[in-house]
Design an enzyme around this catalytic site. Sequence first.
Site, PDB file in Angstrom:
ATOM      1  N   SER A 177      14.553 -21.653  27.096  1.00 15.68           N
ATOM      2  CA  SER A 177      13.414 -22.410  26.619  1.00 15.68           C
ATOM      3  C   SER A 177      13.884 -23.351  25.510  1.00 15.68           C
ATOM      4  O   SER A 177      14.907 -24.025  25.674  1.00 15.68           O
ATOM      5  CB  SER A 177      12.311 -21.456  26.160  1.00 15.68           C
ATOM      6  N   ASP A 440       8.112 -22.146  36.888  1.00 13.26           N
ATOM      7  CA  ASP A 440       8.028 -22.405  35.455  1.00 13.26           C
ATOM      8  C   ASP A 440       7.564 -23.840  35.195  1.00 13.26           C
ATOM      9  O   ASP A 440       8.243 -24.790  35.578  1.00 13.26           O
ATOM     10  CB  ASP A 440       9.398 -22.179  34.817  1.00 13.26           C
ATOM     11  N   HIS A 465       9.914 -18.692  34.006  1.00 10.92           N
ATOM     12  CA  HIS A 465      10.591 -19.080  32.767  1.00 10.92           C
ATOM     13  C   HIS A 465      11.698 -18.094  32.406  1.00 10.92           C
ATOM     14  O   HIS A 465      11.442 -16.904  32.252  1.00 10.92           O
ATOM     15  CB  HIS A 465       9.545 -19.138  31.652  1.00 10.92           C
TER      16      HIS A 465
END
Length: 552
Positions: A177, A440, A465
């Site tokens: 991320s 995601d 994710h």
Amino acid sequence: MALRGGTEIKFLLGVLIIASVSLISCNAYLKNVRHSGLRFNAEHVVGNGSAEEQWFTQRLDHFNGADTRIWKQRYFVNDSFYRSGGPVFLMIGGEGPANPAWMQFGTWLTYAQKLGALCLMLEHRFYGKSHPTEDMSTSNLRYLSSRQALADLAHFRTVVAEERGLTNSKWVAFGGSYPGSLAAWFRLKYPQLVHAAVATSAPVHAVVNFPEYLEVVRRSLAAENLDCPLLVKKASDTLLERLKDPKTFDNITKDFSLCEKLQIQTDMDTAYFLETLAGNFMDVVQYNQDNREFEGVVGTNITIKVLCGVMSDASLGDPYDRYAAVARLMLKTFSQKCLEASYTNYLRDMRNTSWSSPASGGRQWVYQTCTEFGFYQSTNSPNQPFSGFPLPYHVKQCGDIYDPSLTGSTIADAVVQTNEYYGGYNICATRIVFPNGSIDPWHALGITRDINDELPAVFIQGTAHCANMYPSRNQDLPQLTMARDHVYLLLQKWLKQTYRVCFAEVSFNALKKGNNSWTKIISSLSFLGERTFPHSQKEYPLLFLGVQLVVS
């Protein structure tokens, strides 16, 4: 431009340098509150990593030599797999506390076990227990930025390498991320310090308005059930219409189990309530079926399949009633008695500057969106199922929470500067792999296709994710297993590389044919950045400075 007969190659200010020293690669100048960052999970323990906190002395401001203030940054170590001469793996912390569970769980430890790596994890400044200042006042938050965080990483790497005798070891950065972006940018901006990077689910392109997030949410819901996003849209539109009539507020308060009677005094109140409810779907899609239990994460049993099952259940009433049922399901899952949906209360918490604030973590991250990234997941696109929280709602929060000077234009300027500094989609570096999951929503801002052989992408269909970072399990999709294996093979290959080619601002225009000897050389260098070439078992870095190829 395609090659034609009479091709002319001009080298303007070109110099080919052969040297016996290592040279660095080219440097390209070129959630929102729901972006909850890197989370870690697993089903089995790998190694015996200690969760003992350790502390490292950092400078408050790396870019002001006159500022000598220092602070303590938290980090963790797992040396159970380390073999002399092995690499060093550095897990980068993000917009939340560094979770020591990652020192025992995760795919990176499987790699470390195979490759004999020392594992370190450094917490991001201003998050968790890493407090550079006495509070989180807006004046202090000016020291919170990705650039300062990268300088933290560089100083940490330099000092730890010297203290532990690891100056000649190859360092690999890991992150998922926002920390995935940091991993890529660490390799980009400090290539002499980090040998390679695994940048998972990394939103490397900053953008103010990010409606594509909700577009991916729609596609992910539709992949489970084509009617699901249509039912969500009907419910959201119905709710938006009812919010125009104060007579409906008592029923809405009851339907969605609100903590206090719904009060709509401004458009911000409406938008905050609608975004809060949409967040039930956004969060589930983002982490759908990720193996996160080892972190202590609850609610992993609530998947896209579960939500679409509720939305398709006609026995619950019309789509509005089913939407309310999803909200109550999420409250029950997270053991919450009621739903807090007041923008006024949200501002109160977000303006709290103490480290013990209930919005600690959120206050810092939203500040970074206002000053660096944007990432605002608005309803501005017609190709998504939600209503009522357009871009101005997100932008206004910056002024409401921090400083009225944070306006749409200043945020847009900051985003432009971020992309100019890091390159956005056009990142210019080498030895970075970019895994992303198709479910995601953040993959829309990531690298999902190979830039070149040195900047490969791993796009994993059906995963969410950071999925490849979590520990493996029997029910993993075959393509997820293959993705983890592919990343390992890349690391294995890259860790064997020792020679480097560095050059700046080189352009190769379709040099595919021809017998010219320069054409043959340049054809083998048909990418930007650093590459390795074995030559009689010795190191011969090559540097092309200011070379421009003109094909006519």
